[in-house]
Design an enzyme around this catalytic site. Structure first.
Site, PDB file in Angstrom:
ATOM      1  N   CYS A   1      -0.216   3.968  -6.761  1.00 25.96           N
ATOM      2  CA  CYS A   1      -1.159   3.233  -5.432  1.00 25.96           C
ATOM      3  C   CYS A   1      -1.163   1.750  -5.789  1.00 25.96           C
ATOM      4  O   CYS A   1      -1.858   2.258  -7.103  1.00 25.96           O
ATOM      5  CB  CYS A   1      -2.910   3.786  -5.338  1.00 25.96           C
ATOM      6  SG  CYS A   1      -4.457   3.606  -4.358  1.00 25.96           S
TER       7      CYS A   1
ATOM      8  N   CYS B   1       0.841  -0.794  -0.068  1.00 20.27           N
ATOM      9  CA  CYS B   1       0.066   0.127  -0.046  1.00 20.27           C
ATOM     10  C   CYS B   1       1.026   1.014  -0.032  1.00 20.27           C
ATOM     11  O   CYS B   1       1.385   1.434   0.921  1.00 20.27           O
ATOM     12  CB  CYS B   1      -0.877  -0.341   1.549  1.00 20.27           C
ATOM     13  SG  CYS B   1      -1.307   1.846   1.208  1.00 20.27           S
TER      14      CYS B   1
HETATM   15  N1  DGL Z   1      -3.707  -0.034  -1.911  1.00 17.26           N
HETATM   16  C1  DGL Z   1      -3.405   1.548  -1.590  1.00 17.26           C
HETATM   17  C2  DGL Z   1      -2.824   2.241  -1.972  1.00 17.26           C
HETATM   18  O1  DGL Z   1      -1.959   1.683  -2.202  1.00 17.26           O
HETATM   19  C3  DGL Z   1      -4.631   2.748  -0.987  1.00 17.26           C
HETATM   20  C4  DGL Z   1      -6.015   2.759  -1.169  1.00 17.26           C
HETATM   21  C5  DGL Z   1      -6.870   3.655   0.029  1.00 17.26           C
HETATM   22  O2  DGL Z   1      -7.440   3.007   0.949  1.00 17.26           O
HETATM   23  O3  DGL Z   1      -6.710   4.804  -0.301  1.00 17.26           O
HETATM   24  O4  DGL Z   1      -2.049   3.396  -1.413  1.00 17.26           O
END
Ligand code: DGL
Length: 260
Positions: free
Chosen positions: A185, A73
């Site tokens: 993301c 993430c």
């Molecule tokens: N998948 C996450 C990232 O790489 C974040 C998504 C979220 O919860 O806003 O930033």
């Protein structure tokens, strides 16, 4: 055999795009994956809260015998990587450094666009890491606040609303003249083909794919690579296992999901 797991976490299905790459490239690894669906989206939270969530995610993963932690993430990576690395006695890897490094090697005109959550954009972590590789790169960061939530609901690049929003975002980056875009993301991995279609001249780098090379190198160096012929994969969520399973099936098939 004493199984040692790679612990992987994200707020939701973005992390599964990382796990998909992990399984493809390191098929013998035991993996425990946690999606903090209860607190998704991380991207609209303040830094302090994201750090709390990340610490809690790691505490849950630590119930297993881990040999490394992969922060799947960007948002948690930007807010909490250094804290997690400090408090952990096993290697902790994020996704930002690997994606930034790849973008620096791919970009010819040294103009890189970053699409990310509001929190990642605010942190300026991509700028900092890209400039640690090459100070002369111009970085254009674009917060895309609605995308992760839409993807978590099962929308992808074929959805008309998604298409309209993505067209707006990619038009902005086109005007900046970037030749490389980082999907900063892990949720956005599911949009890669659409972004490539909208910007055919631009290299599109998914942060979900890049980190596995670093992980592989690290495991090799520390002699931690697994040769388990029957590796275990554990998938955990903090809320809504049914809903998660449904959306997850577009990324990974036939997974059993447990609640924590
Ligand atoms: N998948 C996450 C990232 O790489 C974040 C998504 C979220 O919860 O806003 O930033």
């Amino acid at each position: 055999m004493n199984k040692k797991y790679i612990g992987v976490f994200d707020s939701g299905i973005g992390g599964l795009t990382v796990v998909r790459n992990l399984i493809a490239q390191l098929p013998n690894e035991n993996i425990v994956f946690l999606a903090d669906t209860k607190n998704m989206p991380y991207g609209s939270r303040r830094r302090k809260q994201i750090v709390e969530f990340a610490l809690n995610d790691v505490a849950i993963l630590n119930r297993y015998d881990l040999k490394a932690i992969l922060i799947a993430c960007n948002t948690a990576d930007s807010a909490a990587r250094k804290i997690l690395q400090k408090q952990s006695d096993i290697p902790v890897l994020g996704v930002i450094e690997a994606a930034a490094r790849k973008a620096c090697t791919v970009s010819r005109n040294k103009k890189i666009g970053v699409m990310a959550t509001a929190a990642t954009t605010r942190s300026k972590e991509y700028e900092i890491v890209i400039h640690s590789f090459d100070e002369s790169v111009e970085v254009y960061s674009l917060a895309c606040p609605e995308l992760a939530v839409m993807i978590e609901k099962g929308k992808d690049g074929n959805d008309p609303e998604m298409n309209a929003i993505l067209t707006e975002y990619t038009d902005i980056l086109k005007l900046k003249g970037v030749d490389t875009i980082i999907l900063g993301c892990t949720h956005y991995d599911v949009l890669k083909e659409k972004v490539e279609e909208l910007l055919p001249e631009t290299a599109v780098i998914s942060s979900s794919a890049c980190a596995i090379e670093d992980l592989n190198e690290l495991l090799q160096k520390q002699d931690l690579l697994s040769d388990d012929p029957d590796p275990e994969k554990i998938y955990l969520v903090t809320a809504d296992p049914q809903g998660f399973k449904k959306t997850a099936s577009a990324i990974l098939n036939n997974i059993n999901i447990g609640m924590v």
